[in-house]
Design a protein around this motif. Structure first.
Motif, PDB file in Angstrom:
ATOM      1  N   LYS A  36     -38.525 -81.728 -20.632  1.00  0.00           N
ATOM      2  CA  LYS A  36     -36.836 -82.904 -19.951  1.00  0.00           C
ATOM      3  C   LYS A  36     -37.182 -83.891 -20.844  1.00  0.00           C
ATOM      4  O   LYS A  36     -37.408 -85.040 -20.623  1.00  0.00           O
ATOM      5  N   LYS A  62     -41.477 -81.061 -10.054  1.00  0.00           N
ATOM      6  CA  LYS A  62     -41.389 -80.763  -8.389  1.00  0.00           C
ATOM      7  C   LYS A  62     -41.249 -79.163  -7.526  1.00  0.00           C
ATOM      8  O   LYS A  62     -41.163 -78.543  -8.562  1.00  0.00           O
ATOM      9  N   PHE A  65     -38.077 -76.932  -8.531  1.00  0.00           N
ATOM     10  CA  PHE A  65     -38.457 -76.625  -9.619  1.00  0.00           C
ATOM     11  C   PHE A  65     -39.728 -75.040  -9.981  1.00  0.00           C
ATOM     12  O   PHE A  65     -40.378 -75.301  -9.643  1.00  0.00           O
ATOM     13  N   ILE A  79     -34.001 -75.248 -10.567  1.00  0.00           N
ATOM     14  CA  ILE A  79     -34.392 -75.883  -9.733  1.00  0.00           C
ATOM     15  C   ILE A  79     -33.554 -75.572  -8.266  1.00  0.00           C
ATOM     16  O   ILE A  79     -31.822 -75.534  -8.408  1.00  0.00           O
ATOM     17  N   THR A  82     -30.843 -79.020  -6.574  1.00  0.00           N
ATOM     18  CA  THR A  82     -31.040 -79.869  -7.524  1.00  0.00           C
ATOM     19  C   THR A  82     -30.427 -81.470  -6.998  1.00  0.00           C
ATOM     20  O   THR A  82     -29.626 -81.432  -5.902  1.00  0.00           O
ATOM     21  N   ASP A  86     -31.969 -85.356 -11.581  1.00  0.00           N
ATOM     22  CA  ASP A  86     -32.461 -83.671 -12.174  1.00  0.00           C
ATOM     23  C   ASP A  86     -31.408 -84.133 -13.580  1.00  0.00           C
ATOM     24  O   ASP A  86     -31.307 -83.026 -14.469  1.00  0.00           O
ATOM     25  N   TYR A  90     -32.972 -80.020 -21.101  1.00  0.00           N
ATOM     26  CA  TYR A  90     -34.360 -79.324 -21.397  1.00  0.00           C
ATOM     27  C   TYR A  90     -34.344 -78.287 -21.698  1.00  0.00           C
ATOM     28  O   TYR A  90     -33.600 -78.444 -22.462  1.00  0.00           O
TER      29      TYR A  90
END
Lengths: 114, 114
Positions: A36, A62, A65, A79, A82, A86, A90
């Motif tokens: 990320k 997290k 995810f 995700i 979201t 976030d 990515y």
């Protein structure tokens, strides 16, 4: 050289919705990764995946995810739900052999959570 | 805690000059140090890498100098060209442990003026 494809290149969604980021890794690679990158900062490791299992994940990965690669198709990052934090780019990566650490990266998916 | 630091954040040089990009790290268990280059909108790609057993690694116009005692590396680009304009990421890992997990610096954005 070997290419990792990421789809889509940009995704805009409302906070609370689910999003799935798709990655088509190099065909004979065995190890898969998500990183990320928040604008202007370094790429940060999220998770790596081998033989159908998460091998290691960071604090950034997290509970919302999840990753999977059903039947050798896309390697996905989901995700759900979201959150505003976030929003980032990515990057998916793959490698043939973890020991060599030659990671091949995709061009990234820019996720914007509104 | 930032494991890998890079300086400067951005750099502008004239064509033909030598560019020097700096990198330092914290973790003494790191033993592999790849540099990735990213052109705008493209994937980060491995440019050159060095391991703990070497003090210097050369590949064409690109050379890594490694000061293990101070935990510092530098990437030198001789005869810099406009086509070298990109963001350069220093990374580090411990190949004996984490499965390909790379720790990235925040990058140095290089602009080479013709």
């Amino acid at each position: 050289g070997p290419k990792v494809l990421q789809i889509p290149s940009h995704q805009i969604i409302d906070m609370g919705q689910m999003v799935t980021l798709n990655c088509d890794p190099v065909s004979n690679h065995l190890y898969f990764y998500w990183y990320k990158q928040i604008l202007g900062q370094q790429m940060e490791f999220l998770v790596n995946f081998y033989n159908g299992k998460v091998m290691e994940k960071s604090k950034l990965f997290k509970d919302q995810f999840s990753v999977e690669r059903p039947d050798g198709s896309y390697f996905t990052l989901k995700i759900q739900p979201t959150a505003l934090e976030d929003s980032a780019v990515y990057f998916c990566a793959s490698s043939l052999d973890w020991g060599k650490n030659t990671l091949y990266f995709g061009a990234g998916t820019r996720l914007s959570v509104l | 805690q930032q494991q890998v630091r890079q300086s400067p954040q951005s750099l502008t040089v004239w064509e033909g000059e030598t560019t020097i990009l700096n990198c330092s790290y914290e973790d003494s268990t790191f033993d592999y140090f790849p540099w990735y280059r990213q052109f705008p909108g493209k994937s980060p790609a491995l440019l050159i890498a060095i391991s703990l057993v070497s003090n210097k690694k050369e590949d064409g116009r690109f050379t890594i100098f490694f000061n293990k005692r101070e935990k510092k590396l530098s990437l030198h680009i001789t005869d810099s060209q406009p086509g070298d304009s990109a963001t350069y990421f220093c990374a580090a890992s411990n190949r004996g442990s984490a499965l390909g997990r790379l720790h990235f610096g925040a990058g140095t954005q290089l602009i080479v003026i013709p």
